[in-house]
Design a protein around this motif. Structure first.
Motif, PDB file in Angstrom:
ATOM      1  N   LEU A   9       0.830  -1.220   0.000  1.00 18.41           N
ATOM      2  CA  LEU A   9       0.000   0.000   0.000  1.00 18.41           C
ATOM      3  C   LEU A   9       0.858   1.261   0.000  1.00 18.41           C
ATOM      4  O   LEU A   9       0.413   2.323  -0.443  1.00 18.41           O
ATOM      5  N   PHE A  10       2.092   1.153   0.506  1.00 16.81           N
ATOM      6  CA  PHE A  10       2.892   2.348   0.750  1.00 16.81           C
ATOM      7  C   PHE A  10       3.966   2.532  -0.325  1.00 16.81           C
ATOM      8  O   PHE A  10       4.503   1.565  -0.866  1.00 16.81           O
ATOM      9  N   LYS A  11       4.244   3.779  -0.590  1.00 15.92           N
ATOM     10  CA  LYS A  11       5.335   4.130  -1.497  1.00 15.92           C
ATOM     11  C   LYS A  11       6.657   4.154  -0.735  1.00 15.92           C
ATOM     12  O   LYS A  11       6.699   4.160   0.492  1.00 15.92           O
ATOM     13  N   THR A  12       7.713   4.200  -1.510  1.00 21.48           N
ATOM     14  CA  THR A  12       9.028   4.426  -0.916  1.00 21.48           C
ATOM     15  C   THR A  12       9.176   5.917  -0.665  1.00 21.48           C
ATOM     16  O   THR A  12       9.173   6.734  -1.596  1.00 21.48           O
ATOM     17  N   VAL A  13       9.256   6.258   0.586  1.00 21.35           N
ATOM     18  CA  VAL A  13       9.283   7.674   0.965  1.00 21.35           C
ATOM     19  C   VAL A  13      10.705   8.200   0.861  1.00 21.35           C
ATOM     20  O   VAL A  13      11.615   7.703   1.531  1.00 21.35           O
ATOM     21  N   THR A  14      10.902   9.196   0.034  1.00 25.54           N
ATOM     22  CA  THR A  14      12.221   9.810  -0.147  1.00 25.54           C
ATOM     23  C   THR A  14      12.419  10.923   0.869  1.00 25.54           C
ATOM     24  O   THR A  14      11.485  11.348   1.561  1.00 25.54           O
ATOM     25  N   GLU A  20       8.719  17.549   2.638  1.00 21.94           N
ATOM     26  CA  GLU A  20       7.442  18.144   2.233  1.00 21.94           C
ATOM     27  C   GLU A  20       6.338  17.824   3.246  1.00 21.94           C
ATOM     28  O   GLU A  20       5.524  18.691   3.581  1.00 21.94           O
ATOM     29  N   ILE A  21       6.319  16.583   3.736  1.00 18.93           N
ATOM     30  CA  ILE A  21       5.319  16.209   4.745  1.00 18.93           C
ATOM     31  C   ILE A  21       5.499  17.035   6.011  1.00 18.93           C
ATOM     32  O   ILE A  21       4.529  17.544   6.594  1.00 18.93           O
ATOM     33  N   ALA A  22       6.763  17.171   6.438  1.00 15.70           N
ATOM     34  CA  ALA A  22       7.035  17.964   7.641  1.00 15.70           C
ATOM     35  C   ALA A  22       6.616  19.413   7.436  1.00 15.70           C
ATOM     36  O   ALA A  22       6.078  20.065   8.353  1.00 15.70           O
ATOM     37  N   LEU A  23       6.856  19.941   6.218  1.00 13.47           N
ATOM     38  CA  LEU A  23       6.474  21.318   5.909  1.00 13.47           C
ATOM     39  C   LEU A  23       4.963  21.489   5.939  1.00 13.47           C
ATOM     40  O   LEU A  23       4.451  22.473   6.485  1.00 13.47           O
ATOM     41  N   VAL A  24       4.228  20.514   5.378  1.00 19.96           N
ATOM     42  CA  VAL A  24       2.757  20.575   5.375  1.00 19.96           C
ATOM     43  C   VAL A  24       2.222  20.546   6.809  1.00 19.96           C
ATOM     44  O   VAL A  24       1.329  21.324   7.177  1.00 19.96           O
ATOM     45  N   ILE A  25       2.781  19.656   7.627  1.00 15.34           N
ATOM     46  CA  ILE A  25       2.335  19.561   9.023  1.00 15.34           C
ATOM     47  C   ILE A  25       2.640  20.848   9.777  1.00 15.34           C
ATOM     48  O   ILE A  25       1.814  21.362  10.541  1.00 15.34           O
ATOM     49  N   THR A  26       3.843  21.406   9.531  1.00 10.06           N
ATOM     50  CA  THR A  26       4.231  22.642  10.219  1.00 10.06           C
ATOM     51  C   THR A  26       3.319  23.799   9.839  1.00 10.06           C
ATOM     52  O   THR A  26       2.859  24.567  10.703  1.00 10.06           O
ATOM     53  N   VAL A  27       3.050  23.935   8.535  1.00 11.96           N
ATOM     54  CA  VAL A  27       2.167  25.016   8.067  1.00 11.96           C
ATOM     55  C   VAL A  27       0.756  24.836   8.629  1.00 11.96           C
ATOM     56  O   VAL A  27       0.112  25.810   9.051  1.00 11.96           O
ATOM     57  N   SER A  28       0.271  23.603   8.661  1.00 13.04           N
ATOM     58  CA  SER A  28      -1.078  23.334   9.173  1.00 13.04           C
ATOM     59  C   SER A  28      -1.174  23.710  10.646  1.00 13.04           C
ATOM     60  O   SER A  28      -2.133  24.375  11.069  1.00 13.04           O
ATOM     61  N   VAL A  29      -0.175  23.289  11.429  1.00 17.16           N
ATOM     62  CA  VAL A  29      -0.172  23.622  12.857  1.00 17.16           C
ATOM     63  C   VAL A  29      -0.087  25.128  13.063  1.00 17.16           C
ATOM     64  O   VAL A  29      -0.749  25.698  13.934  1.00 17.16           O
ATOM     65  N   ALA A  30       0.719  25.787  12.229  1.00 17.18           N
ATOM     66  CA  ALA A  30       0.863  27.242  12.347  1.00 17.18           C
ATOM     67  C   ALA A  30      -0.446  27.960  12.036  1.00 17.18           C
ATOM     68  O   ALA A  30      -0.830  28.912  12.730  1.00 17.18           O
ATOM     69  N   ILE A  71      -5.348  15.188   2.657  1.00 17.16           N
ATOM     70  CA  ILE A  71      -5.435  15.007   1.202  1.00 17.16           C
ATOM     71  C   ILE A  71      -4.074  15.223   0.549  1.00 17.16           C
ATOM     72  O   ILE A  71      -3.710  14.555  -0.430  1.00 17.16           O
ATOM     73  N   TRP A  72      -3.283  16.138   1.074  1.00 18.15           N
ATOM     74  CA  TRP A  72      -1.961  16.431   0.519  1.00 18.15           C
ATOM     75  C   TRP A  72      -0.963  15.320   0.836  1.00 18.15           C
ATOM     76  O   TRP A  72      -0.164  14.899   0.001  1.00 18.15           O
ATOM     77  N   ILE A  73      -1.006  14.819   2.090  1.00 18.16           N
ATOM     78  CA  ILE A  73       0.019  13.888   2.552  1.00 18.16           C
ATOM     79  C   ILE A  73      -0.221  12.458   2.076  1.00 18.16           C
ATOM     80  O   ILE A  73       0.731  11.757   1.698  1.00 18.16           O
TER      81      ILE A  73
END
Length: 271
Positions: A9-14, A20-30, A71-73
């Motif tokens: 089910l999962f991709k190989t996460v680069t 990008e995931i950390a950035l999305v989470i940071t922006v969302s929390v902010a 939806i982004w992550i």
């Protein structure tokens, strides 16, 4: 075999995806953090419905940000094939269904309430110690307003677990009970007649309904319960206040004394 299916089910996460995931989470929390501070500040400078509208936007914005972040992550870590999406949506549906079982139960109880009519708009009901007038019956909950003008939402789910006390049951008649506590040495027949006259002369009394005085002898004295019906159920508290005030005034004119109840003998009487 099952492990291979799950891993498929999962991709190989680069490293770029992780950033990008950390950035999305940071922006969302902010964004959520800022909304919880900016919106109340804006609301403090507004009045009336505008202030309430701005405050109501805080949880709405939080949900929107959370959904957009998911939806982004998700496509970044999961292979978005038809087979995978069916499996994920099925698991999500099962989890959501389990989490919302009480909500679904309330919806079913709402359908039962439409058929059995345990309460209707205009009824005065008591559920789990909360007493008030039913204002609106929704699909999930009943909206009632207490005598202190507090709006209470009671889920229909309470139909399964709680006793529903309905004071007027869809009709215009609602019995009010007013209590008087006297010492034992007095003429009970005269007191009974005085209390009946007090109810009979009230401007709120519904004359076509009976007026009853119930007398019970207690160790501390005599307990009188004056039962009568107001013209409109919404007048019940004015009616009981009128009966109490004029009843006490009339009893003071008689050779009687009011009882002083000790805490262990105190009796609570619901309207």
């Amino acid at each position: 075999m099952e492990t291979d299916k799950i891993l498929g089910l999962f991709k190989t996460v680069t490293s770029d995806a992780v950033i990008e995931i950390a950035l999305v989470i940071t922006v969302s929390v902010a964004i959520i953090w800022l909304s919880q501070r900016v919106f109340p500040w804006v609301a403090d400078h507004l009045h009336g419905k505008q202030r309430l509208f701005v405050l109501a936007m805080i949880p709405t914005l939080r949900v929107i940000v959370f959904v957009l972040a998911i939806i982004w992550i998700v496509p970044m870590v999961i292979e978005t094939t038809v087979q995978n999406m069916v499996a994920i949506l099925g698991a999500a549906g099962l989890a959501i269904g389990f989490a919302m079982k009480d909500y679904v139960s309330s919806l079913i109880a709402g359908i039962v309430a439409v058929y059995e009519l345990p309460y209707r708009p205009g009824d005065w009901i008591e559920v789990n110690g909360t007493y008030g007038e039913v204002k609106h019956i929704g699909m999930r909950a009943v909206e009632m307003v207490t005598p202190d003008d507090t709006v209470v939402f009671v889920p229909h789910l309470k139909l399964w677990t709680e006793l529903i006390h309905n004071a007027n049951n869809g009709g215009p008649s609602l019995m009010c009970v007013t209590s008087f506590y006297l010492t034992a040495d007095h003429d009970a027949h005269r007191v009974k007649q005085v209390l009946e006259d007090v109810a009979l002369t009230s401007p709120y009394v519904q004359l076509k309904q009976p007026i009853t005085v119930i007398i019970s002898e207690e160790p501390w004295g005599t307990h009188y319960r004056l039962k009568a019906y107001p013209i409109d159920p919404r007048q019940q508290f004015q009616f009981m206040t009128d009966l109490t005030a004029r009843g006490k005034a009339c009893l003071r004119a008689l050779p009687v004394r009011f009882a002083n109840l000790s805490p262990e003998h105190a009796v609570h009487v619901n309207p």
